[in-house]
Design a protein around this motif. Sequence first.
Motif, mmCIF file in Angstrom:
data_model
loop_
_atom_site.group_PDB
_atom_site.id
_atom_site.type_symbol
_atom_site.label_atom_id
_atom_site.label_comp_id
_atom_site.label_asym_id
_atom_site.label_seq_id
_atom_site.Cartn_x
_atom_site.Cartn_y
_atom_site.Cartn_z
ATOM 1 N N GLU A 419 -44.401 79.302 -81.772
ATOM 2 C CA GLU A 419 -44.230 80.451 -80.896
ATOM 3 C C GLU A 419 -42.943 80.298 -80.079
ATOM 4 O OE1 GLU A 419 -47.075 78.577 -80.786
ATOM 5 O OE2 GLU A 419 -48.369 79.874 -81.996
ATOM 6 N N PRO A 420 -42.294 81.397 -79.726
ATOM 7 C CA PRO A 420 -41.001 81.327 -79.030
ATOM 8 C C PRO A 420 -41.133 81.143 -77.522
ATOM 9 C CG PRO A 420 -41.516 83.601 -79.538
ATOM 10 C CD PRO A 420 -42.629 82.783 -80.121
ATOM 11 N N PHE A 421 -42.133 80.381 -77.061
ATOM 12 C CA PHE A 421 -42.266 80.084 -75.639
ATOM 13 C C PHE A 421 -43.081 78.812 -75.486
ATOM 14 C CE2 PHE A 421 -45.190 83.532 -76.907
ATOM 15 C CZ PHE A 421 -46.401 82.860 -76.857
ATOM 16 N N THR A 422 -42.908 78.157 -74.348
ATOM 17 C CA THR A 422 -43.593 76.884 -74.111
ATOM 18 C C THR A 422 -44.314 76.845 -72.767
ATOM 19 O OG1 THR A 422 -41.546 75.951 -73.205
ATOM 20 C CG2 THR A 422 -41.982 75.583 -75.557
ATOM 21 N N ASP A 423 -44.224 77.931 -71.989
ATOM 22 C CA ASP A 423 -44.906 77.950 -70.701
ATOM 23 C C ASP A 423 -45.367 79.371 -70.398
ATOM 24 O OD1 ASP A 423 -42.576 79.314 -69.982
ATOM 25 O OD2 ASP A 423 -41.728 77.626 -68.881
ATOM 26 N N ASP A 424 -46.076 79.520 -69.283
ATOM 27 C CA ASP A 424 -46.638 80.820 -68.929
ATOM 28 C C ASP A 424 -45.551 81.861 -68.697
ATOM 29 O OD1 ASP A 424 -48.987 79.446 -69.058
ATOM 30 O OD2 ASP A 424 -49.656 79.895 -67.024
ATOM 31 N N ALA A 425 -44.511 81.456 -67.992
ATOM 32 C CA ALA A 425 -43.437 82.413 -67.705
ATOM 33 C C ALA A 425 -42.787 82.908 -68.990
ATOM 34 C CB ALA A 425 -42.390 81.774 -66.792
ATOM 35 N N GLY A 426 -42.576 82.008 -69.928
ATOM 36 C CA GLY A 426 -41.980 82.405 -71.201
ATOM 37 C C GLY A 426 -42.893 83.308 -72.004
ATOM 38 N N ALA A 427 -44.199 83.037 -71.952
ATOM 39 C CA ALA A 427 -45.158 83.878 -72.681
ATOM 40 C C ALA A 427 -45.175 85.295 -72.123
ATOM 41 C CB ALA A 427 -46.549 83.257 -72.611
ATOM 42 N N LEU A 428 -45.185 85.412 -70.789
ATOM 43 C CA LEU A 428 -45.210 86.736 -70.181
ATOM 44 C C LEU A 428 -43.895 87.472 -70.436
ATOM 45 C CD1 LEU A 428 -46.999 88.618 -68.534
ATOM 46 C CD2 LEU A 428 -45.957 87.682 -66.458
ATOM 47 N N ALA A 429 -42.782 86.739 -70.376
ATOM 48 C CA ALA A 429 -41.481 87.362 -70.649
ATOM 49 C C ALA A 429 -41.414 87.866 -72.088
ATOM 50 C CB ALA A 429 -40.355 86.369 -70.369
#
Length: 734
Positions: A419-429
């Motif tokens: 997935e192209p994210f590794t944290d909560d902020a990246g997931a929401l973005a």
Amino acid sequence: MSESPQGTHRNSIGGEARLSGLTIQARDITGGVHVHAAPRPVPRQHPPVPGHFMDRRTDLEALDRLLDRHGGADTGGPLIVVDGPAGMGKTTLVSRWLAGRAADFPGGLLYADLRGHTEEGPAAPGEVLGRFLRSLGATSVPADLTDQQALWRSQSAGLRAAVILDNAFTAAQVRALLPAGPGGAVVVTSRRRLTGLVLDGAHFHHLAGLDAAHGVALLTRGIGADRVASELPAVERVVSLCAGLPLAVCLAAARLAARPGQPVAALADALAPGAEGLAALDIEGETTVSKALDASYAVLSDGSALLYRRLGPLPLPAFDLLTAAAACAESPRWAARGLDELTEANLVENTGPDTYRFHDLVRVHARERGTGDGQAANDETLRRVCDWHLRVTTAAEQRLTPAQFVLPRDYTHTFTAAEPFTDDAGALAWLDAKRHDLMTLTRTAASRGWHRPAWQLVDAMWPLFLRLRHYDLWIEAHRIGLAAARADGHPEAVRQMLNSGAIGLNSAGHRDESVAWYEESLAAARAAGDDRDAGQALLGLGRCHREAGRPEEAVPYLEQAIATWEDCGYPRGVALARTALGEIALDLGRTTTAEAAFTRAHRELLALNDPHDAARALAYLGRTQFLAGDHTSGTARMEEALAVFTSSGAVHWQARTLEMLGHSAHERADHTRARTLWTESLTRYEITSPGDARRLRVLLGRGPGPGQGSGQGQGPGQGQGPGQGQAPDGHDPQ
């Protein structure tokens, strides 16, 4: 802060500590602590100007005169229409011009592709207005177009910004998006003349093709001066056959650059009328562009040609590297090589970090080439892309709302890419950046009869709706998802869509429809013997009645929800319903009952590792204690809750808590501090809840904004519930 051996406290931060956002480090705090939101970034959304842009000085000067005729951006912004055939470089010209005039528009440069000449059809006004409003800081967009337009006029009034409406189809499409106020400018590009905009005071600039000299100069940039000089007659013939279209010249240059040993005359022969090759595209008679595209496609490597054909039929206006890889069932490294080749050949545009798109004409060509592979191949590609987005969206959901019960997912295809994210902020973005793609795929899956992927995509988008409150998308998605779940014959999914969709309807002020959805869900849950779903519907019905000003009708539903969830062993639901009962008691001035409910809910939610909902209960507990006379403890608890919301980025609940603190200050006759707190609350409501923002403006004596009503309202703990447009946190659709 740590304690020294002598027992004194040392105010220090060290070790592995990392601080972000708003941070206060102090030994003693005296006086008021003011927390201000960071200023929003100024949008600069105009597309990048490619390196092959020709001077076009005459056109730039003409646009300058049209703007300066109005005295610049200070004294009145014009409406300028730049028209010309496809591939003429209208968007590039306008982007170059406004980039040079950026100082005249300190409010920013907004851009929207109106998709006037695509098979998907023109962009809906609500889609464009939603993007503009969010670019200006609004995270909550009304569901109705009329309300969206009113909010757009409110936010654009007095804003010195330029707006590019690219690829417009009709005057009516443009008219629905015009901002208010004299301080900016609107520039429209279109293949049509849009003479209907004369009635709106528009001025027009027709963009003609490159003359022969500029066409030769542009081709020279691609293949070099020596080659041009050695074959000048053939070069001039190629430029003539490109009909002055910069797109065609660039594609011809890319084709020649890829074959340095081929005579330029061979390309001229291939472009000539009657030459053999793929069928020409019939788009406003621009057959020369089609032939240039055919020639560019013919020299692609096999892998890049496959990527071109797979991406062309997709309904997405843009795509990233991982989507391209999924479309071809290949690795990201393979897709990166293909995108590099397509970009080099001017067949795709790199419009931002890891973002690519086709020019309109190239997309039609790529779609036709893809059609040649057969419907089955295109359907498989689309299903792979749907599955990829479903997988990533589900991963974001599991990260952001781990307490949310996720129904099983059904994937036709599997993927190895991360997935192209590794944290909560990246997931929401990621969810926010992809929201329109996710909606497009949901609509497409439903239209194809792929019912299960359609409702599963909606289910996976839950944190997008809960955290960012895009009410227009929330409601549309769940109407699609509900129909798909019914068509799929999946009763559990039907109840999921009813419950989570009802939350959005209630939040957007559609209370009657929300109640109907909850009642249908409750009946279905009881028929299925699903107590957890039944409790959720009961909680929702209780909230609907409470927010409609009917607390006596709300209480029985909430008490039933508690009893139902206690029987089936769902303690988090019990705590959420207890919080809702506390809110009603607070509304009615029953502080002793409210304090007991909030204290117990706060304790239970902390034990369940739900810090957000525990902080909601804590904020209400503090307000209750203040109203009961314990001003010191009450204020401290509200400030503690505010710190949690500030740390987590829960902007709406920052606004709610600041409003409570403002009422508390007002009741202690500290009117200056009350006004400061209410003003800070208003700045947050303006980007999350238009209804609550309207209440605060009235409270501050500012009156309603343009296009808004003037209904009075009171804040939490003042005898009335929150205003319309607020999404009730704490709902748990499963």
